[in-house]
Scaffold this motif. Sequence first.
Motif, PDB file in Angstrom:
ATOM      1  N   VAL A  77       0.671  -0.936  -0.204  1.00  0.00           N
ATOM      2  CA  VAL A  77      -0.119   0.437   0.038  1.00  0.00           C
ATOM      3  C   VAL A  77       1.091   1.197  -0.038  1.00  0.00           C
ATOM      4  CG1 VAL A  77      -1.970  -0.905   1.287  1.00  0.00           C
ATOM      5  CG2 VAL A  77       0.117  -0.127   2.488  1.00  0.00           C
ATOM      6  N   SER A  78       0.459   2.170  -0.381  1.00  0.00           N
ATOM      7  CA  SER A  78       0.929   2.984  -0.529  1.00  0.00           C
ATOM      8  C   SER A  78       0.759   4.254   0.760  1.00  0.00           C
ATOM      9  CB  SER A  78       0.860   4.403  -1.944  1.00  0.00           C
ATOM     10  OG  SER A  78       1.919   3.623  -2.938  1.00  0.00           O
ATOM     11  N   LEU A  79       1.507   4.950   1.498  1.00  0.00           N
ATOM     12  CA  LEU A  79       0.810   5.765   2.228  1.00  0.00           C
ATOM     13  C   LEU A  79       0.884   7.520   2.089  1.00  0.00           C
ATOM     14  CD1 LEU A  79       1.613   3.417   5.246  1.00  0.00           C
ATOM     15  CD2 LEU A  79      -0.937   3.748   3.811  1.00  0.00           C
ATOM     16  N   VAL A  80       1.446   7.346   1.750  1.00  0.00           N
ATOM     17  CA  VAL A  80       1.891   9.339   1.355  1.00  0.00           C
ATOM     18  C   VAL A  80       2.231   9.213  -0.485  1.00  0.00           C
ATOM     19  CG1 VAL A  80       3.616   9.246   2.987  1.00  0.00           C
ATOM     20  CG2 VAL A  80       4.208   8.677   1.409  1.00  0.00           C
ATOM     21  N   PRO A  81       1.636  10.445  -0.653  1.00  0.00           N
ATOM     22  CA  PRO A  81       1.933  10.773  -1.639  1.00  0.00           C
ATOM     23  C   PRO A  81       3.250  10.591  -2.755  1.00  0.00           C
ATOM     24  CG  PRO A  81       0.994  12.589  -1.382  1.00  0.00           C
ATOM     25  CD  PRO A  81       1.532  11.873   0.043  1.00  0.00           C
ATOM     26  N   ALA A  82       2.504   9.954  -3.359  1.00  0.00           N
ATOM     27  CA  ALA A  82       4.226   9.299  -3.641  1.00  0.00           C
ATOM     28  C   ALA A  82       5.413  10.097  -4.125  1.00  0.00           C
ATOM     29  CB  ALA A  82       3.558   7.590  -5.195  1.00  0.00           C
ATOM     30  N   GLN A  83       7.089   9.711  -4.247  1.00  0.00           N
ATOM     31  CA  GLN A  83       7.534  10.678  -5.015  1.00  0.00           C
ATOM     32  C   GLN A  83       7.982  10.311  -6.221  1.00  0.00           C
ATOM     33  OE1 GLN A  83       7.855  13.875  -3.403  1.00  0.00           O
ATOM     34  NE2 GLN A  83       6.353  13.580  -2.594  1.00  0.00           N
ATOM     35  N   PRO A  84       8.903  11.501  -6.760  1.00  0.00           N
ATOM     36  CA  PRO A  84       9.084  10.250  -8.546  1.00  0.00           C
ATOM     37  C   PRO A  84      10.273   9.558  -7.760  1.00  0.00           C
ATOM     38  CG  PRO A  84       8.458  12.601  -9.364  1.00  0.00           C
ATOM     39  CD  PRO A  84       7.995  12.194  -7.148  1.00  0.00           C
TER      40      PRO A  84
END
Length: 746
Positions: free
Chosen positions: A355-362
């Motif tokens: 799961v992704s819990l924070v806005p994904a950083q490139p």
Amino acid sequence: MTSATTKRWRAGVGAGAAIVLAAIGLAPAAQAATVEISGGTLQWSVSNQVVQHLSARTVAGSALIKNATAGVVAFGNATGTVDDASGEATIQYSGSYTAGFVYGGSTLYSVTITDPVVEVEADGSGNLSATVSSDVAPAHQSSQGLPTAPTAGVKIVEFTGAAVAVANGIASFTATPKFENVLVPGSQEASDLGLAAEHPYGGQSFRPEFLKAIAKGIRAHFLATADPAVGQAANEKKRPTIIVGAGPVLTTGVTLAEGGATLDVKGTGFRAVTNQGDAGVYLGVAPAGGLPDVSSPAGMANFVTAAYIPAVPSSVVTKSISIPAGDIQPLVCYSLYSWQAHSHSNTSQDVELPVSLVPAQPVAITTQPADAVATDGDSAAYEVEVSGSCPSYQWQSSSDGATWANVDGATTASFATPATTLGDNGTKFRVVVAGTAGNEVTSDVASLTVNPRPVSINTNPANAAVVEGETASFAVAAVGSTLTYQWQSSADGQAWTDVAGATAATYTTPSTTLADSGQKLRVVVSGASGQQTSTAATLTVTAKPIVKVLPTVSVTVPAFAYGKQGKASVVVTATGATPTGTVTLTAGAKNLGSAALVNGRVAITIPAKALLPGVTEIKTAYSGDAAVEAGTATSKASVTKAASTVKGKIAKKSIKAKKASALKVTVKSAAGVSVKGTVTVTWKGTKGKAKGKTITKKGTVKANGTVTVKSAKLKKKGTYTVTVSYAGNATVAGAKKAKAAKVVVK
């Protein structure tokens, strides 16, 4: 995660067991022939045609879309039984799945599969059936056919190769559906379904019962309708996909906000109770890479939040989990986990979902991989440093910098090559990095230089000792690049000659002779960076030991009389040899004679009087020779008593009455044989008044073989016939003279 939450769900967590998420071995049932199924999922995408064309998917009940991209649907709430002995199984699943074709924002037609059932036979064959229906928008019923009402027990596909394994009530299996030769083209069954005469090509089709249960115009999606000569790829899309029985399934939607993240969790296939005291499941979020040790405080500290579901219903589980922003580490990759409550008594409920819990950083590469230099045979290492969310890595290699191929297993930030060779020189490497933000970056190219390894002899050839006729082997152990070998020989260790054909790390001589003893051998090892010569090894050749063969000794001794010589005929034979040597005969401690073999034979004379009358065991000893072992044999010699003769000479042929008669007795036998013993003389009246009168006297034979025996006084007148007998002794047989003489008494 707050301390209050931690205390609430940590209390009952116990020791873990082996992971059961894929196919596992069938656990033997100790008490019963059948095993009850009480959880798990059936996972199926039906076909690639359904995934790509009937792509409007909805689920209901215990069904859940596991993977929207791959079109995999999980039906939950598995129940049923598996025969532990035969492997036969019947497993029912719950849930409904509808796949529809959407055009212009409207669903034109759809197919619905509800509550599938899997039946498996002992040989792994079986079928998947379900309640099947279809729907067609009114505007398209003229072309696609009328909707069909739900029909229960419709056989959708048959399959092979299913071996059901059960652990903790969860059934695991994979099954390959049949597609070829399912429905004969042009058959009455195909015609009844409204199919063209050539359809389905190759008999490729889902089960005809399934085709019958759906609208006429939808059937073409489930059978081969393209001419294989030009459209086999289109037919392959319609092939039913692999059917999988497995454990629970989790999905989640993530809502990110300034205050943190909210997970809208859905799951199916969970079991409410396994062992006594177990109930429901835990859901928790922790760093990705495997469920932490939920039996220890250290392992539990990895979780940023958790939730407990006290009783898992038969339908899809839903749970909303909130995670405060302060508990989330921006650069950590997280997973949603589930496991058995309360004691984690088994792993049947273990699921991990990233799961992704924070806005994904490139992702971005902050340190590029550097060129590497290695010596032939060594490994080369590369490393990249990256920023961004949850990076994944795939290293690639290229020989020309234009065509690149993934390196198997090279999926971390660092990469070490296998042992290099000179052929790897100039190989180029790069890494492709992807992240959860959706971007992908490729590193700079790093090159590999491989230098030749200097020649070095680690183990010199060792001396060898062999027996003539054998071969001798020598070996050298060396390192270096592109090694070649040339063995050399020398008689004196000064002048060396190449051995023809001896160009490997090992060398085996031809069959050796005694003349080869003392020969020296060495090897010149050459490589890309020079050469080295080994120390010399010496060859020692010893004479071949003679392997003697065993003899067979045969002895024949004909019977003979005491006082006469005996004869023993001896024959000695041996495989592949004519024995020579001496044969000796003994009887106990007495030596009876020796003689040399001639052509393996000899006759030995046994001396007279060497053996007493009777049967005597004789031992024959063969001395052996250079090719034949010594040997012995035993035999029996039969010796009879010496023959004898007895004679009598009357002193006076006529005597007066009342006078005694004398008879001189002589006993003879073989020369040198003592005839000592007893003789018996009888005077028997035959005429006159002497008739009927008998007088008997005995005498002892003297050493010279004579004795004179006198009768008592002969009182009756008449004629007496005199007879004599010899009783014999231990070595001489007795004898008898019927009429030795006559005497007349007047």
